[in-house]
Write a protein that holds these residues in place. Structure first.
Motif, short mmCIF file in Angstrom:
data_model
loop_
_atom_site.label_atom_id
_atom_site.label_comp_id
_atom_site.label_asym_id
_atom_site.label_seq_id
_atom_site.Cartn_x
_atom_site.Cartn_y
_atom_site.Cartn_z
N LYS A 72 -29.52 67.31 96.36
CA LYS A 72 -30.50 67.09 95.22
C LYS A 72 -31.77 66.96 95.52
N ALA A 73 -32.59 67.57 94.85
CA ALA A 73 -34.11 67.26 95.10
C ALA A 73 -34.41 66.05 94.61
N PRO A 74 -35.41 65.44 95.17
CA PRO A 74 -35.78 63.93 94.87
C PRO A 74 -36.10 63.87 93.11
N ALA A 75 -36.53 65.00 92.85
CA ALA A 75 -36.98 64.90 91.22
C ALA A 75 -35.60 64.93 90.49
N GLN A 76 -34.48 65.16 91.13
CA GLN A 76 -33.28 65.08 90.25
C GLN A 76 -32.52 63.90 90.25
N LEU A 77 -33.31 62.89 90.93
CA LEU A 77 -32.61 61.32 91.12
C LEU A 77 -33.42 60.47 90.24
N LEU A 78 -32.90 59.75 89.38
CA LEU A 78 -33.60 58.77 88.47
C LEU A 78 -33.12 57.39 88.73
N ALA A 79 -34.02 56.47 89.22
CA ALA A 79 -33.52 55.29 89.32
C ALA A 79 -33.29 54.37 88.19
N LEU A 80 -32.18 53.79 88.06
CA LEU A 80 -31.65 52.88 86.98
C LEU A 80 -30.82 51.82 87.21
N HIS A 81 -31.68 50.60 87.31
CA HIS A 81 -30.81 49.29 87.89
C HIS A 81 -31.09 48.42 86.84
N GLU A 87 -35.51 50.69 79.77
CA GLU A 87 -36.60 51.85 79.90
C GLU A 87 -36.04 53.02 80.35
N ALA A 88 -35.29 53.03 81.67
CA ALA A 88 -34.70 54.04 82.08
C ALA A 88 -33.59 54.74 81.30
N ALA A 89 -33.06 53.84 80.50
CA ALA A 89 -31.89 54.56 79.58
C ALA A 89 -32.53 55.27 78.54
N GLN A 90 -33.69 55.08 78.08
CA GLN A 90 -34.41 55.81 76.95
C GLN A 90 -34.83 57.44 77.79
N ALA A 91 -35.23 57.14 79.21
CA ALA A 91 -35.39 58.36 79.90
C ALA A 91 -34.21 59.52 80.04
N VAL A 92 -33.14 58.71 80.06
CA VAL A 92 -32.06 59.54 80.22
C VAL A 92 -31.47 60.38 78.69
N VAL A 93 -31.82 59.51 77.68
CA VAL A 93 -31.39 59.81 76.34
C VAL A 93 -32.36 61.07 76.11
N ALA A 94 -33.63 60.94 76.45
CA ALA A 94 -34.62 62.16 76.42
C ALA A 94 -34.03 63.54 77.02
N ARG A 95 -33.52 63.23 78.20
CA ARG A 95 -32.89 64.20 79.07
C ARG A 95 -31.89 64.91 78.29
N LEU A 96 -30.78 63.97 77.85
CA LEU A 96 -29.57 64.43 77.15
C LEU A 96 -30.15 65.22 75.88
N GLN A 97 -30.92 64.75 75.22
CA GLN A 97 -31.40 65.57 74.02
C GLN A 97 -32.04 66.67 74.32
N LEU A 120 -27.07 51.40 79.40
CA LEU A 120 -27.22 52.88 79.45
C LEU A 120 -26.19 53.44 78.33
N VAL A 121 -25.04 53.25 78.61
CA VAL A 121 -24.10 53.57 78.03
C VAL A 121 -24.26 53.55 76.25
N ALA A 122 -24.65 52.15 76.25
CA ALA A 122 -24.72 51.96 74.64
C ALA A 122 -26.02 52.37 74.09
N ALA A 123 -27.10 52.73 74.92
CA ALA A 123 -28.27 53.53 74.23
C ALA A 123 -27.95 54.96 74.10
N VAL A 124 -26.95 55.57 74.89
CA VAL A 124 -26.66 57.03 74.67
C VAL A 124 -25.86 56.97 73.37
#
Length: 307
Positions: A72-81, A87-97, A120-124
């Protein structure tokens, strides 16, 4: 990548590729808690398929993926801790959309169980998007499976990490003292001795310690809580690694009048012998003693039949 995992990737394609993996979905992926071979074939396939892998630690997950031969390229990894999950959950939601497939993996085990992931799961879900579980390794179920502990109802309690402050931890232990079911606890190596001292007040109540589960130096031992501090001190290596502990359940004694109370209820609906048999199964009492009690109750009720 080990040659053995090259064959695992091929097996993952054969076993899982024909299944449906919808776009715009979050895949919650369990990863090994130590032994790399504890990855599932479906997890390997989804980690390859995912457009993005959200993860607790990008460096750790990148190493894990490379061990399996997944690039996986570095750009394909998203830190979520735990510090940026909202904040990262919202970035994931945007990608899913946008229709992307996103896999989420914590550092080890099943996400959202003591690890990040629940927010994250709750936000999705709040965004009306799909969440797909990929079950697998868990220190909780691994520990309970080898503890031989059981509660009266067959269940157990997940206690997770007790508070780090001494007073709060001691208060939590006092609550555990009144819990009849087995309790699974997790602890880090730098805090396990403090936890052992707190649990020692439970005396002879058994506890099973799982240290470094699934790893090369795995250790599983059962002892009285009072003996736990000395056991840890017995070998320097015993305070190293991650811990999953199972505080065994304590059978709750039946009140002396339980048999009679149960009999009184059953005798209203069943013949005497049937009521005695069922009361013995419910209370664990002696059939002979329950039969004598039933006869006495029947004599006190002149309108009833002894059978």
């Amino acid at each position: 990548m080990s040659a053995s995992f090259a064959s695992a990737l091929a097996a993952a394609r054969d076993a899982a590729a024909s299944q449906h993996y919808p776009q715009g979905a979050l895949y919650v992926v369990a990863t090994p808690i130590g032994n790399l071979a504890d990855i599932s074939l479906r997890a390997l396939h989804v980690l390859q398929l995912a457009d993005v892998v959200a993860c607790e630690d990008t460096r750790h997950t990148q190493s894990l993926l490379r061990a399996y031969g997944i690039d996986k390229a570095p750009a394909q990894l998203l830190a979520l801790h735990q510090h940026n999950e909202h904040e990262a959950a919202q970035a994931v939601v945007a990608r899913l959309q946008q229709g992307q497939r996103v896999a989420y993996a914590s550092d080890a085990g099943t996400p959202a169980v003591s690890d990040p992931g629940a927010r994250l799961v709750a936000a999705v879900r709040e965004a009306g998007l799909r969440v797909v579980p990929l079950p697998g390794a868990s220190s909780i179920t691994a520990a309970i499976s080898v503890a031989g502990a059981h509660g009266d109802d067959g269940g157990f309690v997940f206690g997770g990490f007790l508070p780090s402050k001494a007073g709060e931890r001691d208060a939590a232990v006092q609550l555990l003292a009144r819990e009849p079911r087995p309790v699974v606890l997790l602890e880090a190596p730098h805090r396990v001795e403090a936890l052992a001292r707190a649990l020692a007040v439970l005396g002879q109540r058994p506890i099973t310690v799982g240290r470094e589960l699934t790893k090369q130096f795995e250790e599983v031992a059962t002892m009285a809580c009072a003996a736990l501090p000395a056991w840890l001190a017995g070998e320097p290596s015993r305070t190293r690694g991650e811990f999953a502990l199972v505080l065994h359940g304590t059978p709750q004694p039946q009140a002396e009048d339980d048999g009679q109370r149960v009999l009184e209820l059953l005798l209203k609906e069943l013949p005497l012998k049937g009521a005695v048999k069922l009361a013995a199964e419910i209370t664990g009492g002696s059939k002979n003693e329950l039969y004598e009690t039933a006869l006495r109750l029947k004599r006190l009720d002149p309108g009833s039949s002894p059978e």
